[in-house]
Scaffold this motif. Structure first.
Motif, PDB file in Angstrom:
ATOM      1  N   HIS A   1       0.836  -1.193   0.000  1.00 25.37           N
ATOM      2  CA  HIS A   1       0.000   0.000   0.000  1.00 25.37           C
ATOM      3  C   HIS A   1       0.878   1.254   0.000  1.00 25.37           C
ATOM      4  CE1 HIS A   1      -4.011  -1.769   0.646  1.00 25.37           C
ATOM      5  NE2 HIS A   1      -3.378  -2.696   1.344  1.00 25.37           N
ATOM      6  N   GLU A   2       0.428   2.292  -0.687  1.00 27.86           N
ATOM      7  CA  GLU A   2       1.221   3.522  -0.729  1.00 27.86           C
ATOM      8  C   GLU A   2       1.429   4.122   0.658  1.00 27.86           C
ATOM      9  OE1 GLU A   2       0.612   5.270  -5.231  1.00 27.86           O
ATOM     10  OE2 GLU A   2      -0.447   6.242  -3.575  1.00 27.86           O
ATOM     11  N   ARG A   3       0.489   3.907   1.553  1.00 25.25           N
ATOM     12  CA  ARG A   3       0.682   4.389   2.923  1.00 25.25           C
ATOM     13  C   ARG A   3       1.935   3.777   3.534  1.00 25.25           C
ATOM     14  NH1 ARG A   3      -4.818   4.407   2.254  1.00 25.25           N
ATOM     15  NH2 ARG A   3      -5.988   6.142   3.209  1.00 25.25           N
ATOM     16  N   ASP A   4       2.160   2.488   3.267  1.00 25.61           N
ATOM     17  CA  ASP A   4       3.347   1.825   3.800  1.00 25.61           C
ATOM     18  C   ASP A   4       4.604   2.292   3.087  1.00 25.61           C
ATOM     19  OD1 ASP A   4       1.915   0.315   5.695  1.00 25.61           O
ATOM     20  OD2 ASP A   4       1.397  -1.187   4.181  1.00 25.61           O
ATOM     21  N   THR A   5       4.459   2.665   1.824  1.00 22.43           N
ATOM     22  CA  THR A   5       5.586   3.257   1.096  1.00 22.43           C
ATOM     23  C   THR A   5       6.033   4.538   1.784  1.00 22.43           C
ATOM     24  OG1 THR A   5       4.941   2.363  -1.053  1.00 22.43           O
ATOM     25  CG2 THR A   5       6.257   4.377  -1.063  1.00 22.43           C
TER      26      THR A   5
ATOM     27  N   VAL B   1      11.498  -1.653  -0.237  1.00 17.71           N
ATOM     28  CA  VAL B   1      11.996  -1.987   1.096  1.00 17.71           C
ATOM     29  C   VAL B   1      10.851  -2.440   1.998  1.00 17.71           C
ATOM     30  CG1 VAL B   1      13.144  -1.097   3.168  1.00 17.71           C
ATOM     31  CG2 VAL B   1      13.995  -0.484   0.907  1.00 17.71           C
ATOM     32  N   SER B   2       9.715  -1.781   1.908  1.00 18.60           N
ATOM     33  CA  SER B   2       8.562  -2.174   2.709  1.00 18.60           C
ATOM     34  C   SER B   2       8.126  -3.597   2.366  1.00 18.60           C
ATOM     35  CB  SER B   2       7.402  -1.201   2.478  1.00 18.60           C
ATOM     36  OG  SER B   2       6.265  -1.577   3.229  1.00 18.60           O
TER      37      SER B   2
ATOM     38  N   TYR C   1       7.545  13.500   1.354  1.00 19.65           N
ATOM     39  CA  TYR C   1       8.161  14.119   2.533  1.00 19.65           C
ATOM     40  C   TYR C   1       7.496  15.431   2.945  1.00 19.65           C
ATOM     41  CZ  TYR C   1      11.726  10.610   1.707  1.00 19.65           C
ATOM     42  OH  TYR C   1      12.378   9.414   1.531  1.00 19.65           O
ATOM     43  N   ASP C   2       6.362  15.731   2.349  1.00 24.71           N
ATOM     44  CA  ASP C   2       5.624  16.947   2.694  1.00 24.71           C
ATOM     45  C   ASP C   2       4.416  16.569   3.546  1.00 24.71           C
ATOM     46  OD1 ASP C   2       3.223  18.959   1.825  1.00 24.71           O
ATOM     47  OD2 ASP C   2       5.154  20.001   1.906  1.00 24.71           O
ATOM     48  N   ASP C   3       4.381  17.026   4.790  1.00 21.75           N
ATOM     49  CA  ASP C   3       3.320  16.633   5.726  1.00 21.75           C
ATOM     50  C   ASP C   3       1.927  16.979   5.211  1.00 21.75           C
ATOM     51  OD1 ASP C   3       5.207  15.639   7.454  1.00 21.75           O
ATOM     52  OD2 ASP C   3       5.255  17.425   8.739  1.00 21.75           O
ATOM     53  N   ALA C   4       1.785  18.178   4.640  1.00 23.37           N
ATOM     54  CA  ALA C   4       0.469  18.613   4.168  1.00 23.37           C
ATOM     55  C   ALA C   4      -0.011  17.733   3.015  1.00 23.37           C
ATOM     56  CB  ALA C   4       0.523  20.082   3.739  1.00 23.37           C
TER      57      ALA C   4
ATOM     58  N   ARG D   1      10.796   6.502   7.490  1.00 24.19           N
ATOM     59  CA  ARG D   1      11.612   5.739   8.438  1.00 24.19           C
ATOM     60  C   ARG D   1      13.077   5.731   8.003  1.00 24.19           C
ATOM     61  NH1 ARG D   1      10.793  -0.733   9.608  1.00 24.19           N
ATOM     62  NH2 ARG D   1      12.451  -0.965  11.191  1.00 24.19           N
ATOM     63  N   LEU D   2      13.310   5.539   6.721  1.00 24.67           N
ATOM     64  CA  LEU D   2      14.670   5.587   6.185  1.00 24.67           C
ATOM     65  C   LEU D   2      15.276   6.974   6.336  1.00 24.67           C
ATOM     66  CD1 LEU D   2      13.964   3.490   2.980  1.00 24.67           C
ATOM     67  CD2 LEU D   2      15.725   2.912   4.663  1.00 24.67           C
ATOM     68  N   ALA D   3      14.470   8.001   6.086  1.00 29.14           N
ATOM     69  CA  ALA D   3      14.960   9.374   6.186  1.00 29.14           C
ATOM     70  C   ALA D   3      15.404   9.723   7.598  1.00 29.14           C
ATOM     71  CB  ALA D   3      13.882  10.349   5.711  1.00 29.14           C
ATOM     72  N   ARG D   4      14.747   9.144   8.597  1.00 25.49           N
ATOM     73  CA  ARG D   4      15.142   9.413   9.983  1.00 25.49           C
ATOM     74  C   ARG D   4      16.534   8.875  10.302  1.00 25.49           C
ATOM     75  NH1 ARG D   4       9.552   8.397  11.005  1.00 25.49           N
ATOM     76  NH2 ARG D   4       9.942   6.221  11.600  1.00 25.49           N
ATOM     77  N   HIS D   5      17.059   8.025   9.422  1.00 27.76           N
ATOM     78  CA  HIS D   5      18.421   7.518   9.582  1.00 27.76           C
ATOM     79  C   HIS D   5      19.371   8.142   8.558  1.00 27.76           C
ATOM     80  CE1 HIS D   5      17.447   4.442  12.586  1.00 27.76           C
ATOM     81  NE2 HIS D   5      16.321   4.264  11.912  1.00 27.76           N
ATOM     82  N   GLY D   6      18.896   9.183   7.869  1.00 25.66           N
ATOM     83  CA  GLY D   6      19.756   9.901   6.931  1.00 25.66           C
ATOM     84  C   GLY D   6      19.682   9.432   5.498  1.00 25.66           C
ATOM     85  N   PHE D   7      18.842   8.444   5.209  1.00 27.40           N
ATOM     86  CA  PHE D   7      18.728   7.915   3.857  1.00 27.40           C
ATOM     87  C   PHE D   7      17.480   8.489   3.189  1.00 27.40           C
ATOM     88  CE2 PHE D   7      20.811   4.365   6.235  1.00 27.40           C
ATOM     89  CZ  PHE D   7      22.064   4.478   5.638  1.00 27.40           C
TER      90      PHE D   7
END
Length: 324
Positions: free
Chosen positions: A243-247, A269-270, A303-306, A253-259
């Motif tokens: 599902h795109e939500r999991d994408t 990856v999901s 990566y845009d919350d809105a 999640r990856l971005a929180r580790h710098g990726f």
């Protein structure tokens, strides 16, 4: 040290991320985004253009035209600029705004098919527009990534053998299913040379690949709104749908580790994480996933919350409720 003369000469960086270290996923991620096109599509773009030149289909006076939702359009823009060729990309409203700007910055013309066909397919609308442009302009040449053998041959001759070289004990390879070039090329190479390697195709929910039901999709890249000629279920061992939500969750999640990686990568990856949890709970398999793209083009979407809230709702709240 790599010394290149043109932007289309740099393909492979041989960079693999061990996700076991940060995400506790027993998976090596082959990063294909470290080139001037920012994605795995540079291989296919260079291969298709080189093949067309060899076959005498294009010359210095030709204008290349292709339908793309993003990454291939940028890749063709890079190769066309490097070889002083004209390129017209036919895309649709789902294409990331940053991607459109990149193509134009590279000198390409971008045409947007802003209305889907009667069945709601932008892909069909894009291809119809490509055919119309070619009919009205004799110098236009459609590369047709959807059926062009040079698309999958790029991965048969390069991507797959490189992975096999670095991972001689490979057990499982995860590949995203889009137009099928990467999947087809890699699956066929391993079938011919290392048949013991399991090929897992990762597709997005809503894609009709593998005869699955159609549904709404908002992210460009993986998936298709009509069957792709290069995608065959018989070529793979397992199919995972995400599902795109999991994408979005995986990308963040990856971005929180710098990726900072792209939507196609987040999907793969999901799907790989879920498959490994089910089929390799003891983490005994050697597994690789192909990361198709980087995340800079998804800043205004994934990566845009809105944008995420307006498209998928509150994912954090949804996650809390599912965990509770």
């Amino acid at each position: 040290m790599a010394i290149i003369s043109t932007a289309d000469e740099l393909f492979d960086s041989d960079v693999y991320v061990d996700l076991g270290h940060t995400l506790r996923i027993p998976l090596h991620l082959k990063c294909e985004g470290f080139n001037f096109a920012g994605s795995v599509k540079l291989r296919a773009a260079a291969s298709m253009i080189s093949s067309a030149v060899r076959l005498g289909l294009i010359d210095d006076h030709s204008t290349l035209v292709e339908s793309s939702s993003g990454n291939l359009g940028v890749a063709l823009s890079v190769v066309a600029a490097a070889r002083s060729l004209r390129f017209v990309c036919v895309t649709d409203p789902k294409c990331n705004p940053a991607t459109v700007k990149l193509m134009r910055a590279l000198g390409s013309e971008v045409v947007v098919a802003d209305r889907p066909d009667a069945d709601g397919s932008y892909l069909t609308a894009r291809k119809t527009l490509v055919r119309d442009l070619c009919a009205r302009n004799p110098g236009y040449v459609w590369l047709n990534q959807y059926e062009n053998p040079a698309n999958w041959l790029a991965h048969y001759e390069n991507t797959a053998p490189l992975i096999a070289k670095h991972f001689p004990d490979l057990d499982v390879l995860f590949i995203g299913a889009g137009t099928g070039g990467t999947l087809n090329g890699c699956a066929n190479w391993f079938r011919d040379n290392r048949p013991g390697v399991r090929i897992v195709a990762v597709d997005t929910v809503g894609s009709v690949n593998f005869r699955m039901p159609a549904g709404p999709r908002h992210l460009p890249g993986l998936g298709a709104s009509e069957p792709m000629p290069l995608v065959e279920a018989s070529e793979v061992d397992h199919i995972v749908r995400v599902h795109e939500r999991d994408t979005v969750r995986m990308c963040r999640r990856l971005a929180r580790h710098g990726f900072l990686l792209g939507g196609s990568t987040g999907t793969v990856v999901s799907g790989a994480a879920r498959w490994l949890q089910q089929h390799d709970p003891g983490a005994t398999l050697t597994s690789v996933a192909i990361s198709a793209d980087m995340g800079d083009r998804y800043i205004e979407t994934v990566y845009d919350d809105a944008w995420v809230r307006s498209t998928y709702g509150d994912l954090d709240k949804e996650q809390e409720e599912s965990n509770g």
